[in-house]
Motif scaffolding. Sequence first.
Motif, PDB file in Angstrom:
ATOM      1  N   GLY A  86      39.492  79.752  62.799  1.00 49.70           N
ATOM      2  CA  GLY A  86      39.502  79.124  64.147  1.00 49.70           C
ATOM      3  C   GLY A  86      40.284  77.648  64.196  1.00 49.70           C
ATOM      4  N   LYS A  87      39.595  76.946  63.457  1.00 49.73           N
ATOM      5  CA  LYS A  87      40.060  75.468  63.233  1.00 49.73           C
ATOM      6  C   LYS A  87      41.618  75.483  62.657  1.00 49.73           C
ATOM      7  N   ILE A  88      41.809  76.365  61.808  1.00 46.71           N
ATOM      8  CA  ILE A  88      43.196  76.504  61.163  1.00 46.71           C
ATOM      9  C   ILE A  88      44.318  76.805  62.220  1.00 46.71           C
ATOM     10  N   ILE A  89      44.210  77.867  62.996  1.00 46.60           N
ATOM     11  CA  ILE A  89      44.579  78.196  64.103  1.00 46.60           C
ATOM     12  C   ILE A  89      44.973  77.026  65.188  1.00 46.60           C
ATOM     13  N   LEU A  90      44.131  76.277  65.362  1.00 47.56           N
ATOM     14  CA  LEU A  90      44.107  75.273  66.250  1.00 47.56           C
ATOM     15  C   LEU A  90      44.911  74.116  65.858  1.00 47.56           C
ATOM     16  N   ASN A  91      44.732  74.079  64.508  1.00 49.67           N
ATOM     17  CA  ASN A  91      45.358  72.787  63.971  1.00 49.67           C
ATOM     18  C   ASN A  91      47.044  73.160  63.787  1.00 49.67           C
ATOM     19  N   LEU A  92      47.219  74.517  63.653  1.00 48.92           N
ATOM     20  CA  LEU A  92      48.742  74.826  63.562  1.00 48.92           C
ATOM     21  C   LEU A  92      49.430  74.632  64.954  1.00 48.92           C
ATOM     22  N   LYS A  93      48.907  74.568  66.015  1.00 41.90           N
ATOM     23  CA  LYS A  93      49.429  74.163  67.374  1.00 41.90           C
ATOM     24  C   LYS A  93      50.253  72.809  67.079  1.00 41.90           C
ATOM     25  N   ASN A  94      49.859  71.865  66.221  1.00 37.67           N
ATOM     26  CA  ASN A  94      50.522  70.687  66.148  1.00 37.67           C
ATOM     27  C   ASN A  94      51.776  70.859  65.459  1.00 37.67           C
ATOM     28  N   GLN A  95      52.185  72.000  64.959  1.00 36.12           N
ATOM     29  CA  GLN A  95      53.185  72.279  64.113  1.00 36.12           C
ATOM     30  C   GLN A  95      54.453  72.992  65.166  1.00 36.12           C
ATOM     31  N   ASN A  96      53.818  72.956  66.526  1.00 36.71           N
ATOM     32  CA  ASN A  96      54.965  73.641  67.354  1.00 36.71           C
ATOM     33  C   ASN A  96      55.255  75.098  67.115  1.00 36.71           C
ATOM     34  N   ILE A  97      54.202  75.867  66.547  1.00 39.17           N
ATOM     35  CA  ILE A  97      54.237  77.271  66.429  1.00 39.17           C
ATOM     36  C   ILE A  97      53.336  77.852  67.645  1.00 39.17           C
ATOM     37  N   THR A  98      54.180  78.771  68.311  1.00 39.46           N
ATOM     38  CA  THR A  98      53.484  79.826  69.126  1.00 39.46           C
ATOM     39  C   THR A  98      52.426  80.576  68.557  1.00 39.46           C
ATOM     40  N   GLN A  99      51.429  80.980  68.947  1.00 42.78           N
ATOM     41  CA  GLN A  99      50.471  81.924  68.319  1.00 42.78           C
ATOM     42  C   GLN A  99      49.841  82.860  69.154  1.00 42.78           C
ATOM     43  N   LEU A 100      49.856  84.096  68.677  1.00 40.39           N
ATOM     44  CA  LEU A 100      49.374  85.237  69.475  1.00 40.39           C
ATOM     45  C   LEU A 100      47.909  85.767  68.581  1.00 40.39           C
TER      46      LEU A 100
END
Length: 208
Positions: free
Chosen positions: A172-186
């Motif tokens: 969960g932390k990894i997925i949240l951190n990836l938000k900062n790289q302007n990546i949309t996640q599903l």
Amino acid sequence: MFKIKNLNKSFQNKQIIKNMDLSVNSDEILGIVGPSGAGKTTLLRCITGLEEVDSGEFYIDDKQFDPTNNSESLIGVVFQDFGLFPNLKVIDNITLAPQLVLKKSKMDAEKEAKILIDQLDLNGKEDLYPYQLSGGQKQRVAIVRTLAMHPKIICYDEPTSALDPKLSEEVGKIILNLKNQNITQLVVTHDTNFANQISDKIKEVKPI
């Protein structure tokens, strides 16, 4: 923004997805939840181009695209079983696609892979084989492999299903951190608590 309009998908005359619309803004996390048989994985397979749709339109930043056309690395997927090649070391699992698809040199692919490996705390695992890794480590390798292709969207199929609560929290932390790289996640998940913790919005799917 990623958008789907009027998606329909059937198998053997049984409709799995009917007239579905979906949208998620860039750098947001969309949780896709629902019971078994509701079509969550089928939806993910349609989005990632692993299944052809009966009808429907797909857009990224208002530009229509075909998920089954592999000419662009727009969408990456982290599979439930991780999908790592058992005969390849971690570093080779990560660098194979960038070399074959993106035509990167081995040196450039490995240089970028090592940066991603460092970001996801996999230092020292580069020369190990998948069977030598824990479930959480395999999950992180799968995420690194996807990131190495520079997708605009990352899709996850039940990313916590094989993990204990502590490792689920780390993912969960990894997925949240990836938000900062302007990546949309599903994120497709049966775990509504996990979806609520990480998602900016929730899409609930139900059996037809």
